[in-house]
Design an enzyme around this catalytic site. Structure first.
Site, mmCIF file in Angstrom:
data_model
loop_
_atom_site.group_PDB
_atom_site.id
_atom_site.type_symbol
_atom_site.label_atom_id
_atom_site.label_comp_id
_atom_site.label_asym_id
_atom_site.label_seq_id
_atom_site.Cartn_x
_atom_site.Cartn_y
_atom_site.Cartn_z
ATOM 1 N N GLU B 60 0.801 -1.228 0.000
ATOM 2 C CA GLU B 60 0.000 0.000 0.000
ATOM 3 C C GLU B 60 0.833 1.278 0.000
ATOM 4 O OE1 GLU B 60 -0.748 -2.699 1.691
ATOM 5 O OE2 GLU B 60 -2.725 -3.242 0.961
ATOM 6 N N HIS B 129 -11.648 -4.228 8.700
ATOM 7 C CA HIS B 129 -12.183 -4.151 7.333
ATOM 8 C C HIS B 129 -13.546 -3.470 7.285
ATOM 9 C CE1 HIS B 129 -9.033 -6.992 6.206
ATOM 10 N NE2 HIS B 129 -9.433 -7.010 4.958
HETATM 11 C C1 LIG Z 1 -2.591 -4.626 4.028
HETATM 12 C C2 LIG Z 1 -3.606 -5.421 3.307
HETATM 13 N N1 LIG Z 1 -3.697 -5.286 1.988
HETATM 14 C C3 LIG Z 1 -4.599 -5.975 1.300
HETATM 15 C C4 LIG Z 1 -5.452 -6.828 1.930
HETATM 16 C C5 LIG Z 1 -6.510 -7.585 1.147
HETATM 17 N N2 LIG Z 1 -6.113 -8.982 1.072
HETATM 18 C C6 LIG Z 1 -6.533 -9.871 1.971
HETATM 19 S S1 LIG Z 1 -5.824 -11.344 1.768
HETATM 20 C C7 LIG Z 1 -4.962 -10.814 0.427
HETATM 21 C C8 LIG Z 1 -4.060 -11.743 -0.289
HETATM 22 C C9 LIG Z 1 -3.010 -12.228 0.642
HETATM 23 O O1 LIG Z 1 -2.220 -13.155 -0.014
HETATM 24 P P1 LIG Z 1 -1.219 -14.031 0.804
HETATM 25 O O2 LIG Z 1 -0.448 -13.181 1.738
HETATM 26 O O3 LIG Z 1 -0.454 -14.833 -0.160
HETATM 27 O O4 LIG Z 1 -2.144 -14.944 1.706
HETATM 28 P P2 LIG Z 1 -3.153 -16.082 1.216
HETATM 29 O O5 LIG Z 1 -4.498 -15.444 1.107
HETATM 30 O O6 LIG Z 1 -2.672 -16.592 -0.081
HETATM 31 O O7 LIG Z 1 -3.094 -17.092 2.283
HETATM 32 C C10 LIG Z 1 -5.216 -9.484 0.177
HETATM 33 C C11 LIG Z 1 -4.629 -8.697 -0.913
HETATM 34 C C12 LIG Z 1 -5.339 -6.925 3.312
HETATM 35 N N3 LIG Z 1 -6.154 -7.690 4.020
HETATM 36 N N4 LIG Z 1 -4.396 -6.232 3.978
#
Ligand SMILES: Cc1ncc(C[n+]2csc(CCOP(=O)(O)OP(=O)(O)O)c2C)c(N)n1
Ligand SMILES: Cc1ncc(C[n+]2csc(CCOP(=O)(O)OP(=O)(O)O)c2C)c(N)n1
Ligand SMILES: [Mg+2]
Ligand SMILES: [Mg+2]
Lengths: 341, 330, 341, 330
Positions: B60, B129
């Site tokens: 971000e 959220h």
């Molecule tokens: C700081 C932040 N940015 C964006 C999000 C939205 N978001 C939630 S999960 C996710 C993907 C996360 O991917 P990863 O870290 O690989 O975890 P996975 O879901 O694959 O277990 C995103 C972009 C968030 N929750 N927090």
């Protein structure tokens, strides 16, 4: 089950099966309309993390990301209280205030699941400081996804851990995707362990489909973390389903999914136990059945559990015995009745 | 003039804007292949290509920072922050960089960018959220701040945001994406002007974003008991031509500000303070703030709902303000 | 000066001398009580950066940290306007609003100095996107200190640059200290270029005391950045004086300072020109004298320049022609005279 | 009882606190060898060692994050943020993590930490080193917020902050470090209670931090013309027992809130709104907000000073409120 079998491997298999079954029940909870919202992130395909959680001890602490059910079960969570929390019920781990993305249990060392990607990572640095200052033999482990590899706070945290020689382990569960973005579309260079090494950590990558490999790699890294050399472990896995319950993964092909799902840590462990450790299919079936019974019960009890009372909303903002929030109804009442101030 | 949704209106504004101005780019997590976490950017990567619809890593601060640099050098980026709750890690780029560059650099370097994001409750998405954080942005000189409540505003305010010379924070509401309505041919009101969504004489309800709809529902219920409430939708929180609010309150003598945010330190407090300053001699009753409880948002659907103003609460408070009819709970 | 001499090296020497002399005059401005505040960070000891600025072209853009006077002079800044800005005067680059830590000049590609450690780094990623999308042949360079190696946003930015193949160069001027903290007290592992390489950048470290070495290293990295392979250049230097004007550096020994100051890029360049390029001492003296004259004039003009008018405070918050801030006096007047709204 | 400085009082509070509680650690940039950017932690690394006085890399998010983790596991960290202006990059750790953990986790995990920082103008430190950002923190349930104006409060409020079970944001003022005064044996007022710094009957001036001193200077000048102003120092912005403010305003009938922050969206707006709600029937005049201009802070010393309330402006506004004497500039 005979004494000849590898009891550790069996225990890990049992735990992986429990996780798998738990997550399936979470899916059912959602379909029944009984979950609190749809932000439910299943860790199916990532059960190999048990190779690490199995090595953690009482007193060790950890934080997880939003996909943390499996990790917490691996550390001994009560599935009924978890399921109740996911349903937003009073009997849940967090009294229905946290939900799937914010489960925690201080008693089991769980310092909290986090809905901010990377948000829980620096907390293990602090836990490491506590352990160091108190001369406790505890390791603190941060669990996060490949997506957090793009969060600056990870590098700040790794640097601090290395600089201060803290008993900390950073565990990246690389399930190849952050929502719809495959790692090669989010990372300029995908060799994550190399990044950690450049910051002075011991860094390894291991195949998460093979829980015993995870166990071996984690063994070394946990031992070195415990002695003040922090580490980084990338567990390579595959996210079997969509990001959250509403996501049907249109951004990847059925072929890719089918291939990815071949990397199934539960199936692989079962096959290995069957073939190499001579655990009988009947014994394995019994383990699976026990998991099913247990998780059915967890699901049912969560559905039956009471919703939190409205007044609880004002509790836990601040510690008991300190000034609580001024509820709106009380404020309006004070204005309404215009008592001379 | 087509009946469409808030989501589609936003999408259409992006499409029309991008077709009109080739310098507009989108930059954010999941804006491309995934089509946006709430579907607003669906298909845009196919229409405009990956150089204009850029899927970004989960970074971000750097996303907003990159948008700033792109804006400084001639592009017009739309950075997307998936949830306004994530601004905490990028507030430096927003408040210290985007907002202050023009000023610090003596007017030389503007930052014409839009930060699109969404906030609010309604999906049991819990404490990280579900927030409404516009108060943080209102307190930052150099930013513009827009929060559309209607389908038409979703379209027109976004088009207008894409033409501003200064950074605009554009906050959608996660509970409004499926709202249906018309996109009027012309904007319902000028940029910076509030809009009377319902006229009335007995009290003035000032609000914005999703709470406009709760206020309108309350006003409808109030009409049944003979109270006419004027509902003003702020639309733009900065710039804000507040003269119309003052005129309305001077006429009705009663004002209530409704916000979904935590009430302490909220935009509602600021609007109430302004009304208190400017309408003092015309006020018959105290300016009431009705807002979210001063608590983090709980995941339990019942608790979440209960912590946020409803049409019922607004109507109750209005009856007291206008008629001194105390609500049951008071 | 004869044609035989290396005219590039002479030009770089001249620039370095101008920077050195400029910074000395900034110190005088402060001592005279004519600077706007004491947050003045001198780049003395870091003049070797000219080896990089000399390679940048019209159209290239850059951002700097709080210690950016030298970089900006290297890109062609007018020292009088700089000095006026440092004095908070209307004739300064930023009309007396920015000061030493916020000098910028769009015309010369300076997108802004920044008082937030790491704050300007991601902006070059955006400038790189502009260049890419417009098919312009421009590189954008971020200048920052070793302290910014601890800021997460640097890694987020490097990852993006690598992922998108942007024409961007990250330049870390490692002067061994962030305020009172030596790099080995802030970094778990000090091999900074290695970190950059782990993110997929071309990464090099060079001795900043030797401007010609900087020039060579920068030449390669700028060329590769221009073709879409972003890079990282660490220029090793020594911060000759305290962090800002009030700091007497009690946290380091006089011996360390004396040794560090031997790494003087200006003296070294002069010696090399004298010995190897056969530029005569008289010619070098003339260069030095010209710099002194120029910077004396800049100092005097800054002191003589007018302070900004009070009304200018409301300008430049927003673009001309758009609603400006409501000044407090106007607000109070509106309340005071209670015109019916 | 010793005459000392605000800086020394803070330092002494840390020393006394650390001697009393071995779980207290300091963690921040330059808190060790350098002794703190403003000298508050000078010598503490020698007294308590590098395991309790930890010089941190320039990583604000991770510093606050590490403090959170340390607090969760039993230590009582004091994280130092060199300038409150830097909170923009760490607001996620502060607002989404420190503030919400106890709540999200159903009361299981408290975060007893102090975030020490400083803000305000007066050193020509320009737009990114001169802000007053307490409004952002006031809007975050779960945080406590303290801003001492006096030497004694610097000491006692910091000692008390070190005993709170929840995260406390403790904001010093860069213009007060050399202020001289006594440390009273007992705190001047309880935690959470505002303090009448000067009693008066004609109007109530509510303020905090450095502006307390401008308000007191204004009150002294007003006394010369026969106006007695009551000056209330909030000290703690959260928790805030605001009953005393309401009582004072009910008595004087006139209120002015003075803040050094940008006035729009400020804490002053919030206090004004509360007074408007609770003291409506007792108000003779509008509740005035006197604050910083709605601009970034310029580096020019003249512009910087001119953008911030002064004793003169406060007195002018007070004369209008009490006597309808219009100031020259109006
Ligand atoms: C700081 C932040 N940015 C964006 C999000 C939205 N978001 C939630 S999960 C996710 C993907 C996360 O991917 P990863 O870290 O690989 O975890 P996975 O879901 O694959 O277990 C995103 C972009 C968030 N929750 N927090
Ligand atoms: C985000 C942020 N944290 C802390 C500071 C305070 N600060 C200003 S300069 C500085 C040291 C920077 O060191 P370095 O990056 O090496 O630059 P140098 O001063 O050595 O040129 C610090 C800590 C700041 N300005 N911004
Ligand atoms: Mg992933
Ligand atoms: Mg340095």
């Amino acid at each position: 089950m005979t004494e000849r079998t590898n009891s550790g491997a069996v225990a890990r298999y049992r735990m992986m099966r429990r996780i798998r079954t738990f997550e399936e029940r979470v899916g059912e909870l959602f379909l029944k309309g009984e979950s609190a919202g749809s932000m439910l992130h299943l860790s199916i395909g990532e059960e190999g993390v048990v190779g690490l959680t199995d090595l953690m001890r009482a007193g060790d602490t950890f934080t997880t990301h939003h996909r943390g059910h499996g990790v917490f079960l691996g550390r001994g969570a009560d599935p009924a209280r978890m399921m109740a929390e996911i349903a937003g019920k009073e009997t849940g781990y967090c009294r229905g205030k946290g939900g799937s993305m914010h489960i925690a249990d201080r008693a089991l060392g769980h310092l909290g699941a986090n809905a901010i990607v990377g948000g829980g990572i620096p907390h293990v640095v602090g836990a490491g400081i506590t352990a160091r200052n108190r001369r406790q033999d505890h390791v603190s482990v941060a669990f996060f996804g490949d997506g957090a590899m793009s969060q600056g706070i990870l590098y700040e945290s790794m640097n601090m851990a290395a600089l201060w020689h803290l008993p900390v382990l950073f565990c990246c569960i690389n399930n190849q995707y952050g929502m719809g973005t495959r790692v090669d579309r989010s990372a300029g260079r995908v060799a994550f362990a190399e990044r950690a090494r450049a910051f002075g950590l011991a860094g390894e990558t291991v195949d998460g489909a093979d829980v015993e490999s995870v166990y071996q790699a984690a063994h070394t890294l946990m031992a070195s973390a415990r002695s003040g050399q922090p580490g980084f472990l990338e567990i390579s896995a595959f996210r079997f389903f969509g990001h959250a319950r509403m996501d049907k993964s249109p951004y990847r092909t059925p072929e890719e999914e089918a291939e990815g799902r071949l990397r199934d840590p539960v199936a692989r462990a079962r096959a290995t136990l069957d073939a190499e450790d001579q655990v009988s299919p009947a014994d394995l079936d019994r383990i699976d059945a026990e998991a099913a019974t247990e998780m059915d019960a967890a699901l049912a009890s969560a559905i039956a559990a009471p919703a939190p009372g409205m007044q609880t909303m004002f509790e836990d903002v601040y510690a008991p015995g300190t000034p609580a929030p001024f509820a709106q109804a009380d404020r309006l009442r004070a204005i309404l009745y215009e008592a001379a101030p | 003039m087509t009946q469409t949704t808030y989501r589609e209106a936003l999408r259409q504004a992006l499409i029309d804007g991008m077709q009109a101005d080739s310098d507009i780019i989108l930059l954010g997590e999941e804006v491309g292949l995934y089509g946006g976490a709430y579907g607003v950017t669906k298909g845009l990567i196919d229409m405009f290509g990956a150089h204009r619809v850029m899927d970004a890593p989960i970074s971000e601060p750097a996303i907003i920072g990159a948008a700033i640099g792109a804006a400084m050098t001639g592009l017009r980026p739309v950075a997307e922050l998936m949830y306004v709750d994530f601004i905490g890690m990028a507030m430096d780029q927003l408040a210290n960089q985007a907002a202050k560059s023009r000023y610090m650099f003596g007017g030389q370097i503007g930052v014409p960018m839009v930060l699109r994001t969404q906030g609010g409750t309604g999906r049991s998405a819990a404490a990280q959220h579900s927030q409404s954080l516009e108060a943080w942005m209102l307190h930052v000189p150099g930013l513009r701040l827009v929060m559309p409540a209607s389908v038409s505003d979703a379209y027109h305010l976004l088009r207008q945001a894409l033409e501003q010379p200064d950074p605009v924070v554009f906050i959608e509401h996660k509970g409004l994406y499926t709202l249906k309505g018309d996109i009027t041919a012309e904007p319902e009101a000028p940029w910076g002007a509030p809009l009377v969504r319902r006229a009335g004489d007995d009290l003035t309800i000032v609000t914005w974003s999703r709470m406009v709809h709760e206020a309108l529902a309350a006003a409808a219920a109030l009409a049944d008991v003979g109270i006419t409430a004027e509902v003003i939708d702020l639309r733009c929180l900065n710039p804000l031509d507040d003269a119309m609010i003052f005129a309305s309150v001077a006429r009705t003598g009663r004002a209530m500000i409704v916000t979904e945010a935590v009430v302490t330190g909220s935009v509602a407090s600021d609007i109430a303070a302004r009304i208190g300053e400017r309408c003092f001699d015309w006020l018959e009753e105290p300016v009431l703030r009705i807002g979210g409880e001063d608590i983090p948002i709980p995941v339990s659907p019942a608790l979440e709902r209960g912590s946020i103003p409803s049409a019922g609460l607004i109507a109750d408070a209005a009856r007291w303000l206008v008629r001194r009819e105390a609500p049951q709970w008071a």
